[in-house]
Design a protein around this motif. Structure first.
Motif, PDB file in Angstrom:
ATOM      1  N   MET A   1       0.845  -1.173   0.000  1.00  0.00           N
ATOM      2  CA  MET A   1       0.000   0.000   0.000  1.00  0.00           C
ATOM      3  C   MET A   1       0.890   1.236   0.000  1.00  0.00           C
ATOM      4  N   SER A   2       0.513   2.232  -0.789  1.00  0.00           N
ATOM      5  CA  SER A   2       1.282   3.467  -0.897  1.00  0.00           C
ATOM      6  C   SER A   2       0.423   4.658  -0.517  1.00  0.00           C
ATOM      7  N   GLU A   3       1.055   5.612   0.127  1.00  0.00           N
ATOM      8  CA  GLU A   3       0.385   6.879   0.404  1.00  0.00           C
ATOM      9  C   GLU A   3       0.581   7.766  -0.821  1.00  0.00           C
ATOM     10  N   VAL A   4      -0.512   8.222  -1.394  1.00  0.00           N
ATOM     11  CA  VAL A   4      -0.480   9.070  -2.570  1.00  0.00           C
ATOM     12  C   VAL A   4      -1.323  10.308  -2.287  1.00  0.00           C
ATOM     13  N   GLU A   5      -1.421  11.164  -3.275  1.00  0.00           N
ATOM     14  CA  GLU A   5      -2.279  12.337  -3.162  1.00  0.00           C
ATOM     15  C   GLU A   5      -3.103  12.463  -4.435  1.00  0.00           C
ATOM     16  N   VAL A   6      -4.403  12.646  -4.254  1.00  0.00           N
ATOM     17  CA  VAL A   6      -5.284  12.975  -5.371  1.00  0.00           C
ATOM     18  C   VAL A   6      -5.229  14.496  -5.479  1.00  0.00           C
ATOM     19  N   LEU A   7      -4.634  14.993  -6.556  1.00  0.00           N
ATOM     20  CA  LEU A   7      -4.429  16.435  -6.703  1.00  0.00           C
ATOM     21  C   LEU A   7      -5.633  17.135  -7.321  1.00  0.00           C
ATOM     22  N   GLN A   8      -6.191  16.528  -8.367  1.00  0.00           N
ATOM     23  CA  GLN A   8      -7.301  17.158  -9.079  1.00  0.00           C
ATOM     24  C   GLN A   8      -8.225  16.081  -9.640  1.00  0.00           C
ATOM     25  N   LEU A   9      -9.471  16.491  -9.841  1.00  0.00           N
ATOM     26  CA  LEU A   9     -10.476  15.634 -10.468  1.00  0.00           C
ATOM     27  C   LEU A   9     -11.167  16.451 -11.562  1.00  0.00           C
ATOM     28  N   LEU A  10     -11.455  15.817 -12.681  1.00  0.00           N
ATOM     29  CA  LEU A  10     -12.117  16.513 -13.780  1.00  0.00           C
ATOM     30  C   LEU A  10     -13.272  15.661 -14.286  1.00  0.00           C
ATOM     31  N   VAL A  11     -14.440  16.268 -14.385  1.00  0.00           N
ATOM     32  CA  VAL A  11     -15.611  15.634 -14.977  1.00  0.00           C
ATOM     33  C   VAL A  11     -16.090  16.575 -16.065  1.00  0.00           C
ATOM     34  N   SER A  12     -16.093  16.076 -17.286  1.00  0.00           N
ATOM     35  CA  SER A  12     -16.458  16.904 -18.426  1.00  0.00           C
ATOM     36  C   SER A  12     -17.694  16.334 -19.115  1.00  0.00           C
ATOM     37  N   PRO A  13     -18.794  17.066 -19.117  1.00  0.00           N
ATOM     38  CA  PRO A  13     -20.006  16.561 -19.749  1.00  0.00           C
ATOM     39  C   PRO A  13     -19.949  16.540 -21.279  1.00  0.00           C
ATOM     40  N   ALA A  14     -19.002  17.254 -21.864  1.00  0.00           N
ATOM     41  CA  ALA A  14     -18.914  17.321 -23.332  1.00  0.00           C
ATOM     42  C   ALA A  14     -17.484  17.063 -23.785  1.00  0.00           C
TER      43      ALA A  14
END
Length: 165
Positions: A1-14
């Motif tokens: 198991m590794s400690e990571v970081e979720v920096l950004q999330l993107l959801v694009s409807p188009a």
């Protein structure tokens, strides 16, 4: 198991990068980054253009490591969905991975590389397509429902790849 970081999330409807790169991206919001994503098993990210589309079920979610990006580039430029720090996600092709940002683990099948296209030279900068080869991220199928949020997370290879990132 590794400690990571979720920096950004993107959801694009188009789909904003269609046609010829010389014509530029299609109109849309200037920032499609979000504070949380809802993941649906076998379908993708709720609200994203590829969610529940049969042609994209094996590539409904894309992940990328920030370490492969040029300075100043982010998900708005690459059009990937999840930007991670401290994991070589490109080395996980063929694996099943778990990502837990604190709301419970979400499983993904890492199916294939997300190869950079000519659009990268437009959205990231000249030479980006070539520079991102082998570091353009991965295309995944979600195997469980869940929620992912930015911040500290745990990453684990559940099956497949022989070495941990």
């Amino acid at each position: 198991m590794s400690e990571v970081e979720v920096l950004q999330l993107l959801v694009s409807p188009a789909h904003r990068l269609a046609g010829r790169p010389a014509d530029g991206p299609a109109a849309g919001p200037s920032d499609e980054r979000v504070a949380r994503v809802e993941v649906r098993s076998g379908l993708g990210l709720v609200g994203d253009r590829y969610c529940a589309r049969p042609a994209h079920r094996n590539a409904a979610v894309t992940m990328m490591a920030v370490e492969g990006l040029p300075a100043g580039a982010d998900l708005r430029h690459t059009r990937r969905n999840i930007l991670l720090r401290r994991v070589d996600i490109d080395a996980c092709v063929g694996a099943t991975v778990s990502l837990d940002s604190g709301t419970g683990p979400v499983l993904f099948s890492v199916n294939r590389p997300a190869r950079p296209c000519a659009w990268m030279d437009v959205t990231v900068g000249p030479g980006a397509q070539r520079a991102l080869r082998g570091r353009g991220g991965v295309r995944c199928t979600p195997l469980s429902d869940g929620v992912i949020t930015p911040g500290p997370a745990t990453f684990r290879i559940v099956a497949g790849a022989a070495t941990a990132p």
